[in-house]
Structure formats: C-alpha cells, structure tokens
Design an enzyme around this catalytic site. Structure first.
Site, PDB file in Angstrom:
ATOM      1  N   GLU A  36     140.063  39.292  24.097  1.00  0.00           N
ATOM      2  CA  GLU A  36     139.315  38.111  23.639  1.00  0.00           C
ATOM      3  C   GLU A  36     140.242  37.026  23.082  1.00  0.00           C
ATOM      4  O   GLU A  36     140.493  36.975  21.875  1.00  0.00           O
ATOM      5  CB  GLU A  36     138.287  38.503  22.570  1.00  0.00           C
ATOM      6  CG  GLU A  36     137.446  37.328  22.095  1.00  0.00           C
ATOM      7  CD  GLU A  36     136.407  37.717  21.046  1.00  0.00           C
ATOM      8  OE1 GLU A  36     135.691  36.819  20.578  1.00  0.00           O
ATOM      9  OE2 GLU A  36     136.324  38.905  20.686  1.00  0.00           O
TER      10      GLU A  36
ATOM     11  N   GLY B 190     127.128  37.601  19.736  1.00  0.00           N
ATOM     12  CA  GLY B 190     126.809  38.055  18.397  1.00  0.00           C
ATOM     13  C   GLY B 190     125.683  37.217  17.846  1.00  0.00           C
ATOM     14  O   GLY B 190     124.508  37.576  17.898  1.00  0.00           O
TER      15      GLY B 190
ATOM     16  N   GLY C 284     129.395  29.830  18.785  1.00  0.00           N
ATOM     17  CA  GLY C 284     128.745  28.772  18.032  1.00  0.00           C
ATOM     18  C   GLY C 284     127.683  28.024  18.812  1.00  0.00           C
ATOM     19  O   GLY C 284     127.077  27.080  18.290  1.00  0.00           O
TER      20      GLY C 284
ATOM     21  N   THR D 205     131.457  38.399   6.674  1.00  0.00           N
ATOM     22  CA  THR D 205     130.654  37.595   7.602  1.00  0.00           C
ATOM     23  C   THR D 205     129.183  37.970   7.544  1.00  0.00           C
ATOM     24  O   THR D 205     128.306  37.096   7.529  1.00  0.00           O
ATOM     25  CB  THR D 205     131.179  37.767   9.042  1.00  0.00           C
ATOM     26  OG1 THR D 205     132.529  37.297   9.097  1.00  0.00           O
ATOM     27  CG2 THR D 205     130.342  36.968  10.025  1.00  0.00           C
TER      28      THR D 205
ATOM     29  N   LYS E 200     135.472  47.194  16.824  1.00  0.00           N
ATOM     30  CA  LYS E 200     136.408  46.099  16.531  1.00  0.00           C
ATOM     31  C   LYS E 200     137.614  46.692  15.818  1.00  0.00           C
ATOM     32  O   LYS E 200     137.463  47.385  14.798  1.00  0.00           O
ATOM     33  CB  LYS E 200     135.742  45.065  15.629  1.00  0.00           C
ATOM     34  CG  LYS E 200     136.680  43.999  15.096  1.00  0.00           C
ATOM     35  CD  LYS E 200     135.980  43.123  14.077  1.00  0.00           C
ATOM     36  CE  LYS E 200     136.962  42.142  13.445  1.00  0.00           C
ATOM     37  NZ  LYS E 200     136.309  41.263  12.449  1.00  0.00           N
TER      38      LYS E 200
ATOM     39  N   SER F 100     128.686  38.712  25.826  1.00  0.00           N
ATOM     40  CA  SER F 100     129.071  39.541  24.692  1.00  0.00           C
ATOM     41  C   SER F 100     128.798  38.697  23.456  1.00  0.00           C
ATOM     42  O   SER F 100     129.707  38.170  22.817  1.00  0.00           O
ATOM     43  CB  SER F 100     130.550  39.951  24.760  1.00  0.00           C
ATOM     44  OG  SER F 100     130.897  40.740  23.640  1.00  0.00           O
TER      45      SER F 100
ATOM     46  N   LYS G 228     136.906  38.666  27.487  1.00  0.00           N
ATOM     47  CA  LYS G 228     135.886  37.983  26.679  1.00  0.00           C
ATOM     48  C   LYS G 228     136.407  36.594  26.297  1.00  0.00           C
ATOM     49  O   LYS G 228     136.988  36.414  25.233  1.00  0.00           O
ATOM     50  CB  LYS G 228     135.533  38.795  25.431  1.00  0.00           C
ATOM     51  CG  LYS G 228     134.443  38.147  24.579  1.00  0.00           C
ATOM     52  CD  LYS G 228     133.989  39.043  23.439  1.00  0.00           C
ATOM     53  CE  LYS G 228     132.936  38.343  22.589  1.00  0.00           C
ATOM     54  NZ  LYS G 228     132.392  39.220  21.515  1.00  0.00           N
TER      55      LYS G 228
ATOM     56  N   SER H  73     129.689  33.624  22.589  1.00  0.00           N
ATOM     57  CA  SER H  73     128.823  32.442  22.454  1.00  0.00           C
ATOM     58  C   SER H  73     129.505  31.339  21.655  1.00  0.00           C
ATOM     59  O   SER H  73     129.236  30.151  21.872  1.00  0.00           O
ATOM     60  CB  SER H  73     127.481  32.820  21.826  1.00  0.00           C
ATOM     61  OG  SER H  73     127.648  33.581  20.644  1.00  0.00           O
TER      62      SER H  73
ATOM     63  N   ARG I 145     125.572  35.807   6.688  1.00  0.00           N
ATOM     64  CA  ARG I 145     124.340  35.845   7.490  1.00  0.00           C
ATOM     65  C   ARG I 145     123.154  36.264   6.621  1.00  0.00           C
ATOM     66  O   ARG I 145     122.066  35.697   6.719  1.00  0.00           O
ATOM     67  CB  ARG I 145     124.497  36.842   8.649  1.00  0.00           C
ATOM     68  CG  ARG I 145     125.673  36.583   9.574  1.00  0.00           C
ATOM     69  CD  ARG I 145     125.415  35.487  10.568  1.00  0.00           C
ATOM     70  NE  ARG I 145     126.473  35.426  11.553  1.00  0.00           N
ATOM     71  CZ  ARG I 145     127.562  34.669  11.480  1.00  0.00           C
ATOM     72  NH1 ARG I 145     127.734  33.901  10.407  1.00  0.00           N
ATOM     73  NH2 ARG I 145     128.473  34.659  12.434  1.00  0.00           N
TER      74      ARG I 145
END
Length: 339
Positions: free
Chosen positions: A176, A290, A262, A29, A96, A288, A218, A260, A33
């Site tokens: 989550e 990212g 997206g 991931t 994680k 929380s 979450k 969030s 980015r």
C-alpha cells in the site's frame, strides 16, 4: 515459501463481487471515529463494534478483513475468537503490521513508515493466530516541493522488504503506497506522482525478489486533492486511474484493491464501478475500504445495542454496493438508504 498457496490466497482476496474490509484502525484512530458518534473508546466497545460487523450479512461481500493487533487476539462476548467468526463468514483474517510513521530525516514534511524490526517474529505469531495476509501502508504527501525522490525511494524500499518478509512467513502482503488526496493539487499532479511511486515500487519489489503472483496492490486512485476547487469527475478519475495502472502494474499481480483515501461512500463506489465498466484489464479491480464501508454503520450504531440490527443492514448495503461495483454492475438508483 509456497507461491502456489500465496497466489491462491491473493486470488481469493480479490474474487469477483467481493473486497476487503479495512478494520485495522489504531486505538487513536478508532477513538476519533467513536468521539464523532459520542461513544467511549473502551476495549469492550471496540470489540462489540467490530463483532457487529463480522456477524453481519454484509460479510458475504467481504473477502478478507484487515485487523489491528488488539483485535486479532480478541474474543467475542460468547468467547468465540473474532478470527473464527471471520473465517465462519467465509472471509480471510489479515493483520496490519506497520507501526505508523515517523519524520523522515533530511526531508521536512515527509515521513517513513516503521516496523521492520522484529517483523519476522511477529509474522510467525500472526500466522499461528490465523492471519493469511498483512498490510503495510506508506504515506506519500503532495505539497510544494514534495514528494522528494528520497521519500519515494525510502518508503517503497521499506514496503518491498516488508513484502519479502511476509511471503517468507507464508503471508500475502498487501502493498500500500498511498499518495494522499489531502492537498489542493489537481488530478494530473496526482497521476504524475502516483506513476512515479508505482514505478519505484515495482522496481523495489523486483530487487527484493518478491514474486508478484503472491501480492495484492492497494493504491490510491488518480484523483484531485480535497482542497482543489475543480475536482475531476467520475469518468475522468476512472479513465486516468486505469491508464496509470496499465502503465505501471505488471499483469502478474492478481488484483488491485483500492483504498478510499477520504472519498465519500458513494464516490468511492462510483469510481470503482466506472473503472470496471471500462474492462479489458489484466487484474481484478476491487475495494479495500475502511471509512467508505464503516462511516454509515458507525453512525447508525452509535454504541447502542438496540441499533445493532440497523447498523448491520447499513453495512450490508454498503458492502453489496461495492461488491456490484467490483463487477461494474453498480447503478446510482441502487443507492437507496438501507431500511
């Protein structure tokens, strides 16, 4: 298990004006980015980027940092362990622990999160390294004919088992269960599915004997799918999310830290702020995030050392905006570009 200590950590994670930085992107991931900003995803570049965030002023609004397995063992350029930099900033290191998703047998198009095998042993090592909370993400998709009851039940059961293992290791579990916003569904469909998921989740936590005072939830917000042509506005998202949570989440839970999922940077902030302006809630509502915290500083940094200070200012701005939103004190006119 010392529930009083777990509760103390959970309360600190959702303290007023602060929220959690999700810096736990997998190697794959973070490469995506970095590709977007033309930066090679090497171990050193990943470390330098995250060190930049952890040493910034923005950390005053960050209660905890979710780390990836690579990151929790890394040291900064000067030899200081990254977990020590996080602690010095007044934040709590987290980790994680899930190992991603695999296809769920018998349920085409649906997945199950894996990683329970040997988790107890891994948690002990993470605790020794300084982690005081963990994260496990279940993924529930909305599409034609899904989610199935099997996918909901299997994923919430795995989350509850993970939570029990965390608490036994004196680590606060972030629970989550994410209902994705990738489809074309409307907000009411998201509300319906997320309600079913949350009700199943707390039933499973009860069966696994997980004390709710020692967790942080979450969840996703009740929100329209990204492909829906008539997306719900900020007020509707806030009102329906708060109503959904009141119907599903026991008051014993110390706090709720939204993903969030997206949303754009400002959209995620505005939704959180509007929910907190509603008020009268039994739990703290915070973030929380990212991508919604990191997108702007990643772009500002672009892998160049001369951009570090500017990127840190951008990160501090986004963290401050969400800190205000967690208290219901954010205003649109505060959204000026960081200098």
């Amino acid at each position: 298990m010392n529930l009083a200590d777990l509760n103390k950590v959970a309360e600190a994670m959702v303290a007023s004006g602060r929220g959690i930085l999700a810096a736990d992107e997998s190697t794959g991931t973070i490469k995506k980015r970095f590709d977007a900003i033309n930066v090679e995803s090497t171990e050193d570049n990943r470390r330098d980027y995250r060190e930049m965030l952890f040493r910034s002023e923005g950390m005053k609004n960050i209660s905890g940092v979710i780390l990836y397995d690579e990151t929790i063992w890394q040291k900064a350029k000067d030899g200081t362990p990254l977990v020590d930099i996080i602690k010095k900033a007044g934040s709590i290191p987290g980790i994680k622990v899930d190992e991603g998703v695999q296809p769920l047998p018998g349920c085409p198009g649906e997945t199950i999160t894996v990683g329970l095998d040997k988790l107890a042993e891994r948690l002990k090592k993470y605790y020794e390294q300084g982690a005081r909370f963990a994260k496990w993400r279940a993924v529930i998709d909305i599409a034609q004919g899904i989610p199935t009851a099997a996918a909901i039940r299997t994923n919430t059961h795995a989350l509850a088992r993970y939570a029990a293992l965390c608490q036994a290791a004196q680590i606060v579990p972030i629970v989550e269960p994410e209902v994705l916003m990738d489809g074309d569904h409307d907000i009411d469909r998201c509300y319906e599915v997320t309600t079913a998921v949350l009700k199943a989740q707390f039933e499973e936590l009860f069966h696994q004997r997980v004390p709710l005072e020692g967790i942080v939830l979450k969840p996703n917000m009740a929100i329209s799918g990204k492909k829906n042509g008539k997306r719900a506005g900020v007020d509707e998202v806030a009102e329906k999310t708060v109503r959904m949570l009141k119907n599903c989440v026991p008051g014993a839970v110390p706090g709720i830290a939204f993903l969030s999922g997206g949303q754009s940077d400002e959209e995620a902030t505005a939704h959180l702020d509007t929910m907190n302006k509603i008020g009268g809630l039994p739990w703290q509502l915070t973030f929380s995030y990212g991508r919604a915290l990191q997108h702007a500083p990643q772009k500002a940094w672009s892998g160049k050392s001369e951009n570090v200070a500017a990127a840190q200012r951008v990160f501090a701005h986004r963290a401050a905006m969400n800190g205000l939103a967690s208290k219901g004190q954010w205003k649109q006119d505060l959204e000026k570009k960081a200098a």
